[in-house]
Motif scaffolding. Structure first.
Motif, short mmCIF file in Angstrom:
data_model
loop_
_atom_site.label_atom_id
_atom_site.label_comp_id
_atom_site.label_asym_id
_atom_site.label_seq_id
_atom_site.Cartn_x
_atom_site.Cartn_y
_atom_site.Cartn_z
N LEU A 40 74.81 40.20 76.20
CA LEU A 40 73.65 39.15 75.94
C LEU A 40 72.39 39.88 75.55
O LEU A 40 71.46 39.41 74.51
N SER A 41 72.18 40.93 76.23
CA SER A 41 70.64 41.67 75.96
C SER A 41 70.75 42.07 74.47
O SER A 41 69.85 42.04 73.80
N PHE A 42 72.20 42.59 73.91
CA PHE A 42 72.32 43.37 72.63
C PHE A 42 72.22 42.22 71.76
O PHE A 42 71.77 42.28 70.61
N LEU A 43 72.80 41.15 72.16
CA LEU A 43 72.54 39.74 71.04
C LEU A 43 71.19 39.50 70.90
O LEU A 43 70.97 39.31 69.58
N ILE A 44 70.17 39.53 71.85
CA ILE A 44 68.77 38.97 71.67
C ILE A 44 68.34 40.20 70.50
O ILE A 44 67.43 39.91 69.69
N VAL A 45 68.71 41.50 70.84
CA VAL A 45 68.24 42.50 69.88
C VAL A 45 68.78 42.32 68.59
O VAL A 45 68.02 42.51 67.47
N SER A 46 70.09 42.03 68.40
CA SER A 46 70.86 42.04 67.05
C SER A 46 70.74 40.91 66.09
O SER A 46 70.91 41.03 65.09
N ILE A 47 70.57 39.67 66.67
CA ILE A 47 70.60 38.56 66.11
C ILE A 47 69.70 38.46 64.84
O ILE A 47 70.04 37.66 63.85
N PRO A 48 68.58 39.12 64.78
CA PRO A 48 67.98 38.98 63.77
C PRO A 48 68.43 39.57 62.53
O PRO A 48 68.05 39.14 61.40
N PHE A 49 69.59 40.42 62.57
CA PHE A 49 69.95 41.16 61.47
C PHE A 49 70.65 40.14 60.76
O PHE A 49 70.88 40.10 59.44
N GLY A 50 71.45 39.14 61.33
CA GLY A 50 71.99 38.05 60.77
C GLY A 50 71.20 37.10 60.00
O GLY A 50 71.50 36.78 58.87
N GLY A 51 69.93 36.79 60.58
CA GLY A 51 68.75 36.08 59.84
C GLY A 51 68.31 36.66 58.77
O GLY A 51 67.87 36.14 57.63
N ARG A 52 68.35 38.08 58.67
CA ARG A 52 67.92 38.62 57.54
C ARG A 52 68.50 38.27 56.11
O ARG A 52 68.13 38.18 55.18
N ILE A 53 69.91 38.13 56.49
CA ILE A 53 70.77 37.75 55.15
C ILE A 53 70.41 36.30 54.62
O ILE A 53 70.22 36.16 53.33
N ILE A 54 70.33 35.24 55.43
CA ILE A 54 69.94 34.32 55.10
C ILE A 54 68.27 34.07 54.31
O ILE A 54 68.14 33.33 53.81
N GLY A 55 67.55 34.91 55.14
CA GLY A 55 66.07 34.98 54.54
C GLY A 55 66.13 35.49 53.27
O GLY A 55 65.34 35.07 52.13
N SER A 56 66.95 36.71 52.91
CA SER A 56 66.68 37.25 51.63
C SER A 56 67.55 36.32 50.65
O SER A 56 67.18 36.39 49.51
N LEU A 57 68.48 35.51 50.90
CA LEU A 57 68.97 34.53 50.19
C LEU A 57 67.97 33.47 49.77
O LEU A 57 67.93 32.92 48.69
N THR A 58 67.15 32.97 50.79
CA THR A 58 66.26 31.83 50.51
C THR A 58 65.19 32.42 49.84
O THR A 58 64.40 31.48 49.05
N TYR A 59 64.73 33.60 49.89
CA TYR A 59 63.69 34.27 49.31
C TYR A 59 63.79 33.71 47.83
O TYR A 59 62.77 33.48 47.11
N GLN A 60 64.78 33.83 46.98
CA GLN A 60 64.84 33.65 45.72
C GLN A 60 64.50 32.35 45.34
O GLN A 60 63.99 32.23 44.46
N ARG A 61 64.67 31.09 46.07
CA ARG A 61 64.34 29.96 45.82
C ARG A 61 62.84 29.82 46.16
O ARG A 61 62.24 29.16 45.40
N LEU A 62 62.38 30.34 47.40
CA LEU A 62 60.95 30.09 47.80
C LEU A 62 60.11 30.96 46.70
O LEU A 62 58.71 30.54 46.44
N ILE A 63 60.29 32.01 46.21
CA ILE A 63 59.36 32.96 45.22
C ILE A 63 59.29 32.06 44.07
O ILE A 63 58.12 32.10 43.23
N VAL A 64 60.17 31.40 43.53
CA VAL A 64 60.19 30.33 42.40
C VAL A 64 59.21 29.30 42.76
O VAL A 64 58.26 28.93 41.94
N SER A 65 59.53 28.67 43.93
CA SER A 65 58.61 27.37 44.12
C SER A 65 57.14 27.60 44.72
O SER A 65 56.41 26.90 44.53
N LEU A 66 57.21 28.68 45.58
CA LEU A 66 55.92 28.98 46.17
C LEU A 66 54.99 30.09 45.18
O LEU A 66 53.67 30.08 45.53
#
Length: 347
Positions: A40-66
């Motif tokens: 569980l400690s390692f999950l707290i440390v590592s879970i942002p790595f999964g969020g990174r992919i979502i953020g990079s995919l979302t970026y392409q939409r946000l950069i166009v709109s914002l």
């Protein structure tokens, strides 16, 4: 544009990458203070790595709109708010959610930083931006030494918000607008994965040299990696040869460190291993990655930050050694294959 504004414009990608890295990694030094099961400690440390992919995919939409300037403001302020949230949250499921969102914003922020740097056409700016990973880790290690507590370190991430005032110096990306989702090639993702492999296995380093002042050796290694990032654009020899030198030194020093646990060798491995990151964007572009989708390649490859340390921890001497030797060899082969394209497009 005034000389001061030119300097600030050149620094915004580095600042954004460094701040995002600091917010993501700094609290990880104290995660054991929760007295949770190791997984569980390692999950707290590592879970942002999964969020990174979502953020990079979302970026392409946000950069166009914002647009780039508004997205820079969003990233710096969001990182500050989420830092405070992670510092005051005592509910573990909620903390995991906050850490995941930090990963999402990290993916957005680093995609913006990399696009601004690569689009500039300046090798030095690209290398400087990629060194933000080292600056962020150094900041996290120093925060751990002086602040020590999870809450205080997390709250210190609020420092990112005032940097939002630098938004006028961010390059306007209007000319890069693209309504369709642009995905990088698989090879470009693999290039970032193999380039980041030293950074992945270095997460194991503090525990290996713990009895020899682990944190200090990590800081020294990361500090020395910064000039190694910046050395690449200044060398007169071809980047294929530079890659050969960096990968060979990284492979040899990495194998020696994991076999011997000598901290001096760790410093050499850290400096050259992280220095490879400055070459990765150029090499990825030779295999079809664009400034717009390079953030996806970078952040998708970062899943290795979860996978490699976990698998390597089974038998550090054998597995970490094998990972490092194979990654550096494949990266060298890809660099040699792309050498005819590396000399085109970036000054």
């Amino acid at each position: 544009m005034s000389s001061n504004k030119q300097v600030l414009s050149g620094l915004t990608p580095l600042l954004l990458y460094s701040l995002a890295t600091y917010v993501m990694v700094a609290p990880a030094f104290t995660v054991t203070q929760f007295n949770l099961p190791q997984w569980l400690s390692f999950l707290i440390v590592s879970i942002p790595f999964g969020g990174r992919i979502i953020g990079s995919l979302t970026y392409q939409r946000l950069i166009v709109s914002l647009g780039s300037k508004a997205l820079y403001v969003f990233s710096t302020i969001s990182l500050g708010i989420l830092s405070v949230a992670s510092g005051i949250t005592i509910n573990i499921p909620l903390l995991l959610a906050v850490r995941a969102f930090i990963g999402v914003v990290f993916g957005i922020a680093t995609s913006l930083a990399v696009e601004e740097a690569v689009s500039s056409g300046k090798k030095l700016l690209v290398a400087l931006t990629m060194s933000g990973w080292a600056f962020g880790w150094i900041g996290g290690a120093i925060a751990y030494i002086y602040l020590k507590e999870w809450t205080l370190i997390a709250l210190s991430g609020l420092i990112t918000s005032p940097f939002s005032l630098l938004y006028p110096n961010v390059t306007d990306f209007a000319r890069y607008k693209n309504q369709s989702l642009s995905l990088p090639s698989l090879t470009s993702v693999l290039i970032f994965f193999f380039s980041f492999e030293p950074a992945f296995v270095l997460q194991l380093a503090p525990s290996i040299v713990e009895d020899q002042g682990g944190i200090i050796w990590v800081i020294i290694g990361y500090a020395l990696s910064i000039p190694m990032y910046l050395l690449v654009p200044r060398l007169s020899i071809s980047e294929a040869k530079v890659t050969a030198i960096y990968t060979l030194v990284s492979a040899i020093s990495g194998v020696l460190f994991f076999q011997t646990s000598i901290p001096y060798v760790l410093v050499l491995f850290t400096a050259f291993g992280l220095g490879i990151n400055s070459i990765a964007p150029r090499l990825a572009s030779a295999y079809g990655a664009t400034p717009r989708n390079m953030g996806i390649a970078l952040n998708t490859a970062a899943l290795g930050g979860v996978i490699v340390p976990v698998v390597s921890s089974i038998d550090i001497k054998a597995v970490a050694t094998l990972f490092t030797a194979i990654s550096m060899t494949i990266l060298l082969i890809l660099s040699v294959r792309a050498k005819t394209q590396l000399g085109v497009g970036i000054k």
